[in-house]
Design an enzyme around this catalytic site. Structure first.
Site, short mmCIF file in Angstrom:
data_model
loop_
_atom_site.label_atom_id
_atom_site.label_comp_id
_atom_site.label_asym_id
_atom_site.label_seq_id
_atom_site.Cartn_x
_atom_site.Cartn_y
_atom_site.Cartn_z
CG HIS A 196 -1.84 1.61 1.74
ND1 HIS A 196 -3.01 1.96 0.95
CD2 HIS A 196 -1.93 2.44 2.32
CE1 HIS A 196 -3.14 2.80 1.33
NE2 HIS A 196 -2.74 3.52 2.31
CD GLU A 202 -4.48 6.20 3.12
OE1 GLU A 202 -4.59 5.01 2.42
OE2 GLU A 202 -3.56 6.21 4.06
CG HIS A 211 0.50 6.34 0.95
ND1 HIS A 211 -0.37 7.77 0.42
CD2 HIS A 211 -0.01 5.52 1.60
CE1 HIS A 211 -1.43 7.61 1.85
NE2 HIS A 211 -0.98 5.63 2.18
CB SER A 238 -2.32 -0.44 -2.81
OG SER A 238 -3.09 0.03 -1.84
#
Length: 446
Positions: free
Chosen positions: A276, A321, A281, A340
């Site tokens: 993730h 997010e 990110h 992700s």
């Protein structure tokens, strides 16, 4: 998700002296100590908490890396009285070594009119004070987590929080990279090939965080990236509180988890894991506008009341997010939770979820699930537009001071006196002179 978005209990306040600032202490305190393997030593150490009528809410242990024959213990306890906690730590030293309190320290500086303000870091080195103050160490899972009943997996997670590891992520990597061209935002698609060239992004390798940080600081040849973000990716052993995690962003520091998702669900994770972090990110943190947007959320959190930390954490959730943006007339994903997750990346651009315009006041009051796909997403017209709206929202936070990040000293300036403001005005004037001179030097268009 990232290394945050879980909260501890509420705070109580106490008054040190009549002429000092009122400070806030968390009800839940985190204490770290090490004891040897002698029979009865741990029982004697824990008895101290019982004598002081302190309730233990969480305890975990691991073999000490510092001293052979010792075990490190991490204890969460309910204690709002500073003197009581000091007595506990003092008596613990009769049976234990390396005794320390890992929870937030009170603010010692007067700010503004001296009203109650939660402690926040002022120097980048202050981040060390909470880097190990985690809400779970990596083996602690919620009951609805796919690995909850897998004892071997939980033990492996705990080990991964201590040491580096290698993992074959070919399934996740290959499926996501096929979707990125049609589903990810342009900034992510632009940076991802550069990460392949410079940081070892590939199916059979997880890149090192040091290489990623060097990439973001421009230590590799990046002719296609004239604007660097200088964001630091820092490893953390577990989940931080929302306040601590957001404070890191204020310093352009992203706290990155070190464990991996359960193999039975490789295409979705209900919590932050390394896939993730590096796939979702990192590519966006190489974009200047997005990095500035993330830092603004962090700056807004410094010294903010607890209720506004919850609101900022929700804003972070629905943007960094799980955010969507409009580009060239199409909706694309920029949230790391989407980038992700192969399944949710397809789902978020389908007709199934509700998509609303990004409005901070509406976003921060929206409830969300953490172990399933989101029923609602928020659409930003651009990162710049989202940043302007976020800055306007931050002005509503009840703080009697403003903060400013100084990239030269990597510190936070509290703008609460005339001298600081005059110094800032001088800096802005100097920057404007550079800008005006550059504009005058441009050739006149015909």
């Amino acid at each position: 998700m990232d290394a945050s978005l879980k909260k501890k209990t509420a705070t109580n306040s106490y008054q040190k002296n009549s002429d000092e600032i009122e400070v806030q202490w968390c009800n839940t305190r985190s204490v770290l100590f090490s004891v040897n393997e002698t029979i009865g030593t741990l029982a004697k150490a824990l008895k101290i908490f019982e004598i002081e009528n302190i309730n233990l809410t969480h305890i975990e242990s691991r073999p000490s890396k510092k001293q052979a024959g010792y075990y490190d213990f991490y204890v969460d306890c309910e204690c709002s009285n500073a003197e009581t906690l000091q007595r506990v730590t003092s008596r613990l030293q009769d049976y234990a070594v390396n005794v320390g309190v890992l929870s937030t320290q009170p603010l010692k500086d007067d700010i503004g009119d001296g009203s109650s303000v939660p402690w926040f870091p002022r120097k980048i080195s202050d981040l060390d004070k909470f880097a190990n103050r985690i809400l779970s160490y990596g083996a602690e899972l919620d009951a609805d987590h796919p690995g909850f009943q897998d004892a071997e997996y939980r033990a492996r997670r705990k080990e991964f929080a201590d040491i580096a590891f290698n993992y074959k992520q070919s399934t996740i990597y290959s499926k996501l990279t096929k979707l990125y061209p049609s589903h990810a935002c342009a900034e992510h698609c632009h940076v991802f090939p550069l990460l392949i060239d410079n940081c070892g992004y590939r199916e059979d390798n997880i890149p090192q965080l040091e290489d990623i940080s060097k990439f973001l600081k421009g230590e590799y040849n990046q002719t296609e990236m004239p604007f660097l973000t200088f964001l630091l990716v820092r490893p953390v052993a577990g989940l931080l509180t929302s306040r601590d995690f957001l404070a890191g962003l204020a310093f352009r520091v992203f706290h990155c988890t070190q464990y991996i998702r359960h193999p039975t669900m490789p295409l979705y994770t209900p919590e932050p894991d390394l896939c993730h972090e590096v796939l979702g990110h990192v590519p966006l943190f190489a974009d200047r506008s997005f990095a500035q947007f993330s830092q603004e959320i962090g700056l807004a959190s410094l010294g903010a009341p607890d209720e506004y930390i919850d609101k900022l954490a929700t804003l972070y959730w629905f943007t960094v997010e799980f955010g969507l943006c409009r580009q060239n007339g199409e909706i694309r994903a920029y949230g790391a939770g989407l980038l992700s997750s192969f399944g949710e990346l397809e789902y978020c651009l389908s007709e199934k979820p509700q998509v609303l315009q990004f409005d901070p006041d509406n976003v921060c009051s929206t409830k969300y699930p953490i172990t399933s796909y989101q029923p609602t997403y928020f659409l930003a017209e651009s990162f710049e537009d989202a940043k302007k709206k976020l800055i306007a929202f931050a002005r509503k936070i009840p703080r009697n001071f403003n903060v400013r990040y100084d990239p030269y000293t990597q510190s936070i300036e509290v703008m609460d006196n005339k001298e600081q403001m005059l110094h800032l005005v001088t800096e802005v004037q100097e920057e404007m002179e550079i800008l005006l001179t550059s504009l005058r030097q441009l050739p006149v268009s015909s």
